[in-house]
Structure formats: structure tokens, C-alpha cells
Design a protein around this motif. Structure first.
Motif, PDB file in Angstrom:
ATOM      1  N   CYS A  12       4.439 -23.055   5.920  1.00 17.29           N
ATOM      2  CA  CYS A  12       5.058 -24.363   6.177  1.00 17.29           C
ATOM      3  C   CYS A  12       4.409 -25.113   7.331  1.00 17.29           C
ATOM      4  N   HIS A  13       3.303 -24.607   7.855  1.00 19.45           N
ATOM      5  CA  HIS A  13       2.594 -25.229   8.966  1.00 19.45           C
ATOM      6  C   HIS A  13       1.248 -25.776   8.485  1.00 19.45           C
ATOM      7  N   SER A  14       0.747 -26.756   9.195  1.00 20.95           N
ATOM      8  CA  SER A  14      -0.575 -27.309   8.931  1.00 20.95           C
ATOM      9  C   SER A  14      -1.410 -27.247  10.204  1.00 20.95           C
ATOM     10  N   GLY A  15      -2.644 -27.765  10.135  1.00 14.76           N
ATOM     11  CA  GLY A  15      -3.548 -27.641  11.263  1.00 14.76           C
ATOM     12  C   GLY A  15      -3.029 -28.251  12.548  1.00 14.76           C
ATOM     13  N   TRP A  16      -2.203 -29.306  12.436  1.00 14.03           N
ATOM     14  CA  TRP A  16      -1.696 -29.985  13.637  1.00 14.03           C
ATOM     15  C   TRP A  16      -0.891 -29.060  14.536  1.00 14.03           C
ATOM     16  N   THR A  17      -0.315 -28.015  13.962  1.00 20.06           N
ATOM     17  CA  THR A  17       0.545 -27.134  14.753  1.00 20.06           C
ATOM     18  C   THR A  17      -0.237 -26.358  15.817  1.00 20.06           C
ATOM     19  N   TRP A  18      -1.559 -26.331  15.684  1.00 18.85           N
ATOM     20  CA  TRP A  18      -2.396 -25.645  16.661  1.00 18.85           C
ATOM     21  C   TRP A  18      -2.819 -26.558  17.804  1.00 18.85           C
ATOM     22  N   LEU A  33     -11.750 -24.967  15.099  1.00 21.04           N
ATOM     23  CA  LEU A  33     -11.407 -25.642  13.851  1.00 21.04           C
ATOM     24  C   LEU A  33     -10.015 -25.170  13.449  1.00 21.04           C
ATOM     25  N   ALA A  34      -9.137 -26.105  13.149  1.00 17.50           N
ATOM     26  CA  ALA A  34      -7.766 -25.800  12.741  1.00 17.50           C
ATOM     27  C   ALA A  34      -7.457 -26.620  11.491  1.00 17.50           C
ATOM     28  N   PRO A  35      -7.874 -26.174  10.333  1.00 14.79           N
ATOM     29  CA  PRO A  35      -7.788 -26.993   9.117  1.00 14.79           C
ATOM     30  C   PRO A  35      -6.388 -27.034   8.510  1.00 14.79           C
ATOM     31  N   ASP A  36      -6.143 -28.097   7.730  1.00 15.66           N
ATOM     32  CA  ASP A  36      -4.994 -28.120   6.830  1.00 15.66           C
ATOM     33  C   ASP A  36      -5.375 -27.313   5.594  1.00 15.66           C
TER      34      ASP A  36
END
Length: 241
Positions: A12-18, A33-36
Motif C-alpha cells: 500500500c506504499h509507493s516511492g514517496w514514502t521513502w 532510487l525509490a520507485p513507484d
């Protein structure tokens, strides 16, 4: 020494959470790199993807950017795509870090690794969703995942969660043997992480043991959502790992 981190988000998380952790790693001189992930980007159809698609995505990301000496980090459910990708990326990897993450066993899906009442809740949520997806109920999220955050932060983060394809919880991946791959692995866990209850279904010791008897376990003070509530402590733990 500068490193390259690829951060794989949890369910339920995407890259923005990092974001907060990525900023701290970059400030320390590292590439991040923290991808969706597919199925978890805004507007994705959760019925379109299977677990293999996520592993393929991680492999493609690393190869497309020609990344080398990569530290691959998986959070929670992110242990599944990390494990799926690792054998194909082994020559490019520096280390595997499982952060409060599931370490897959042969023939076992995430649904086989959680308490039965969780598995039943996931089935009911997916059946009611209309598109075979799951979003953690607010009470569960605040009580077990982000209990160390204030209410405003809890509501903000929960409101930004994306639907998780149920197939990502029911499909399996082939287990990884870090020693055979020649890639060291570490396990990071929060001392206040209640997303899995302590005991039979707890994160430790069962998951680190699957990576090998000498797998280092690094603890930090904080919950399952420490990327929001304790980003300094979590970043320090990842760097220590």
C-alpha cells in the motif's frame, strides 16, 4: 564511501514514502532510487499485475540505469520483490537489507506468514473492494503500524495509501540463499514494530534465520512506519546494516 540504494516500498506504499529517508541518505553522499512499483503507482489497476511483474520491474530498473554495487532494501511486503529480483541482479549487488520484511520460504505466500485473522481480513477487504485490492483499515494501521505517530501524521499517511493487489499477497517467489549468491544480507527491525505480533508470527527470529544463521540483526527504536516517525534512527540503522 558513497553507495547506491534502491528502496522497495511495502504494501500500500509507493516511492514517496521513502522521501525523508532518501533525503538523509543523499545528504550523506549516497545515490538513492525509490520507485513507484507496478500496481502501486497512482491510478494503476490492481487487477493487472502479479508478483512476477514487480520482480521484473526491479531488475529492469537496475539494469536500465546500469547500477552497480547496489544496496537493495525491501520494507515489509517488499521482501518479496527484493527476493524475486536478487538472483538476477547478484553481480550488481553490494548487499540485501530486509527492513521488517518478509523473507520468503518455498511455496509460502505472505498470506501463509501472517496470523490467520490478518489473512481473513485481507480476503474480506479484497472481496469488498470491487477490484481485488486491499487498503489497511485506519484502526489497524494506527494501532499496529504507526502507533508512535501523532494523529495528524497518521491520518495524512493513511489517506495517501494506495490499493494493494491481493495477488501480491497470495503468489509466491523462489527463496534466496544470500551465501550462494555471494551477496551478504542484513535484517533491520524496530523495537516497537507491532505490524506482526511478537511470538510465533513476529518478524524475528524467524525471518533473519531464513537468510542464514549468521545474519546480522540491527535494531532501531521505532515502529513499522519509522520512515515517517523516526527517519533519523531508521537511516542510521540502514547505514549500519
Amino acid at each position: 564511501m558513497a553507495q547506491t540504494f534502491v528502496l522497495i516500498s511495502g504494501a500500500c506504499h509507493s516511492g514517496w514514502t521513502w522521501r525523508l529517508v532518501a533525503e538523509r541518505l543523499r545528504a550523506a553522499g549516497h545515490r538513492v532510487l525509490a520507485p513507484d512499483l507496478p500496481g502501486l503507482a497512482d491510478g494503476d489497476d490492481p487487477q493487472k499485475y502479479g508478483l512476477a511483474d514487480v520482480g521484473d520491474f526491479v531488475v529492469d530498473l537496475v539494469e536500465r540505469h546500469d547500477l552497480r554495487d547496489v544496496t537493495l532494501v525491501g520494507h515489509s511486503w517488499g521482501g518479496y520483490p527484493l527476493t524475486a529480483a536478487a538472483p538476477r541482479l547478484a553481480p550488481r549487488l553490494r548487499r540485501l537489507i530486509y527492513w521488517s520484511a518478509f523473507v520468503p520460504a518455498e511455496g509460502r505466500s505472505l498470506m501463509d506468514e501472517v496470523p490467520p485473522h490478518y489473512a481473513e481480513m485481507f480476503r474480506q477487504l479484497a472481496a469488498a473492494s470491487g477490484n481485488d485490492s486491499i487498503v489497511f483499515p485506519y484502526e489497524v494501521f494506527t494501532g499496529a503500524f504507526m502507533q508512535d505517530g501523532d494523529e495528524s501524521a497518521q491520518r495524512l499517511v493513511h489517506g495517501l495509501l494506495v490499493p494493494q493487489p491481493l495477488r501480491y499477497f497470495t503468489e509466491t517467489v523462489t527463496p534466496v540463499d544470500p551465501a550462494a549468491l555471494g551477496v551478504p544480507a542484513s535484517y533491520v527491525v524496530g523495537t516497537e514494530d507491532l505490524a506482526l505480533p511478537p511470538g510465533e508470527y513476529g518478524w524475528t527470529p524467524r525471518f533473519p534465520q531464513r537468510l542464514g544463521p549468521d545474519t546480522p540483526v540491527i535494531e532501531y527504536t521505532g515502529s513499522h512506519e519509522a520512515q515517517f516517525t523516526r527517519p533519523d534512527d531508521l537511516t542510521a540503522a540502514l547505514l549500519k546494516a
